[in-house]
Motif scaffolding. Structure first.
Motif, PDB file in Angstrom:
ATOM      1  N   ALA A  73      36.443  36.076  33.009  1.00  0.00           N
ATOM      2  CA  ALA A  73      36.469  36.343  34.048  1.00  0.00           C
ATOM      3  C   ALA A  73      36.967  35.349  35.116  1.00  0.00           C
ATOM      4  CB  ALA A  73      34.924  37.005  34.513  1.00  0.00           C
ATOM      5  N   SER A  74      37.590  35.431  36.292  1.00  0.00           N
ATOM      6  CA  SER A  74      37.903  34.392  37.252  1.00  0.00           C
ATOM      7  C   SER A  74      36.931  34.632  38.430  1.00  0.00           C
ATOM      8  CB  SER A  74      39.323  34.892  37.681  1.00  0.00           C
ATOM      9  OG  SER A  74      40.006  34.546  36.545  1.00  0.00           O
ATOM     10  N   ALA A 103      43.445  39.556  35.332  1.00  0.00           N
ATOM     11  CA  ALA A 103      44.673  40.273  34.812  1.00  0.00           C
ATOM     12  C   ALA A 103      45.631  39.950  35.817  1.00  0.00           C
ATOM     13  CB  ALA A 103      44.310  41.550  34.452  1.00  0.00           C
ATOM     14  N   THR A 104      45.147  40.325  37.138  1.00  0.00           N
ATOM     15  CA  THR A 104      46.177  40.334  38.328  1.00  0.00           C
ATOM     16  C   THR A 104      46.826  38.925  38.503  1.00  0.00           C
ATOM     17  OG1 THR A 104      45.101  42.188  39.318  1.00  0.00           O
ATOM     18  CG2 THR A 104      46.651  40.555  40.610  1.00  0.00           C
ATOM     19  N   ARG A 122      50.295  39.455  26.052  1.00  0.00           N
ATOM     20  CA  ARG A 122      50.683  40.743  26.672  1.00  0.00           C
ATOM     21  C   ARG A 122      49.249  41.375  27.171  1.00  0.00           C
ATOM     22  NH1 ARG A 122      53.192  43.795  21.913  1.00  0.00           N
ATOM     23  NH2 ARG A 122      51.548  42.537  20.864  1.00  0.00           N
ATOM     24  N   PHE A 123      49.172  42.289  27.991  1.00  0.00           N
ATOM     25  CA  PHE A 123      48.004  42.917  28.284  1.00  0.00           C
ATOM     26  C   PHE A 123      48.043  44.460  28.275  1.00  0.00           C
ATOM     27  CE2 PHE A 123      49.219  39.358  30.961  1.00  0.00           C
ATOM     28  CZ  PHE A 123      47.906  38.660  30.861  1.00  0.00           C
ATOM     29  N   ASN A 169      32.360  49.672  39.632  1.00  0.00           N
ATOM     30  CA  ASN A 169      33.065  49.827  38.326  1.00  0.00           C
ATOM     31  C   ASN A 169      34.175  48.588  38.332  1.00  0.00           C
ATOM     32  OD1 ASN A 169      32.071  52.255  37.667  1.00  0.00           O
ATOM     33  ND2 ASN A 169      33.368  53.606  38.486  1.00  0.00           N
ATOM     34  N   LEU A 170      34.499  48.611  37.076  1.00  0.00           N
ATOM     35  CA  LEU A 170      35.472  47.268  36.843  1.00  0.00           C
ATOM     36  C   LEU A 170      36.593  47.852  35.735  1.00  0.00           C
ATOM     37  CD1 LEU A 170      35.804  44.086  36.879  1.00  0.00           C
ATOM     38  CD2 LEU A 170      34.389  43.938  34.866  1.00  0.00           C
ATOM     39  N   LEU A 171      37.904  47.550  36.457  1.00  0.00           N
ATOM     40  CA  LEU A 171      38.918  47.864  35.395  1.00  0.00           C
ATOM     41  C   LEU A 171      38.958  46.564  34.277  1.00  0.00           C
ATOM     42  CD1 LEU A 171      41.686  49.708  34.602  1.00  0.00           C
ATOM     43  CD2 LEU A 171      42.919  48.551  36.134  1.00  0.00           C
ATOM     44  N   ILE A 172      39.008  47.049  33.075  1.00  0.00           N
ATOM     45  CA  ILE A 172      39.037  45.926  32.143  1.00  0.00           C
ATOM     46  C   ILE A 172      40.390  45.804  31.460  1.00  0.00           C
ATOM     47  CG2 ILE A 172      36.652  45.421  31.849  1.00  0.00           C
ATOM     48  CD1 ILE A 172      36.754  47.224  29.595  1.00  0.00           C
ATOM     49  N   THR A 173      40.898  44.945  31.064  1.00  0.00           N
ATOM     50  CA  THR A 173      42.096  44.878  30.290  1.00  0.00           C
ATOM     51  C   THR A 173      42.131  43.931  29.065  1.00  0.00           C
ATOM     52  OG1 THR A 173      43.228  45.022  32.465  1.00  0.00           O
ATOM     53  CG2 THR A 173      44.422  43.893  30.725  1.00  0.00           C
ATOM     54  N   GLU A 174      42.896  44.240  27.996  1.00  0.00           N
ATOM     55  CA  GLU A 174      42.716  43.671  26.796  1.00  0.00           C
ATOM     56  C   GLU A 174      43.992  42.720  26.790  1.00  0.00           C
ATOM     57  OE1 GLU A 174      42.673  44.451  21.875  1.00  0.00           O
ATOM     58  OE2 GLU A 174      43.642  45.847  23.426  1.00  0.00           O
TER      59      GLU A 174
END
Length: 173
Positions: A30-31, A78-79, A92-93, A107-112
């Motif tokens: 996380a940033s 991610a952004t 890659r994401f 809510n949180l959009l999570i990315t791999e």
């Protein structure tokens, strides 16, 4: 760094003579702003980081066990990383879900975070494309179509079972 850590642990876990044989890791990234410093008494000092972003990274790390992804990152990260020039050669994401981590109110959009395509253990592009189609149907609420699209995703995909189970448990009857 996270991809290098993941690769090193995968290599160690495959070596039956290594102490980390069959050991798995999950990484949450996380940033944001955090406080780092010494904590404790003179006899026992620990250097640590704390703050909301550290808690979020810990929640993401915990979610790797449930979701099956090795590395999960928050939307801010991610952004920020995704805005960088062409990254296909280094990473890659793919979006994994919109969740509300325990202890958070939104809510949180999570990315791999995935290794680059050149990595020998990388997820092939056709698998990512099939997953992305399923994800788009899932987001649009077309859950039965999403399940059908997930049939095109390789059974070796670590996130596929989580998304299938989520749809089956929470989807419309």
């Amino acid at each position: 760094a996270a991809l290098d850590i993941q690769r090193d642990f995968q290599q160690a876990s495959q070596d039956s003579t290594h102490p980390l044989h069959d050991f798995r890791i999950g990484i949450g990234i996380a940033s944001g702003n955090a406080v780092a410093g010494k904590l404790g008494s003179l006899d026992q000092v620990k250097v640590t980081a704390f703050g909301p972003v550290v808690n979020l990274a810990a929640r993401l790390e915990t979610m790797t066990k449930v979701i099956g992804a090795s590395i999960l990152i928050d939307e801010v990260t991610a952004t920020a990383v995704g805005d960088t020039a062409n990254l296909q050669e280094t990473m890659r994401f793919r979006q994994v879900g919109q969740v509300q981590p325990f202890g958070l109110e939104t809510n949180l959009l999570i990315t791999e975070l995935l290794p680059p395509l050149a990595d020998s253990d990388a997820v092939p592009p056709e698998n990512i494309d099939a997953y992305e189609q399923a994800w788009q149907h899932f987001q649009a609420g077309n859950w039965s179509t999403a399940l059908q699209a997930l049939d095109q995703v390789s059974d070796s995909d670590s996130v596929k079972p989580w998304l299938q189970q989520y749809i089956q448990v929470h989807g419309p009857e």
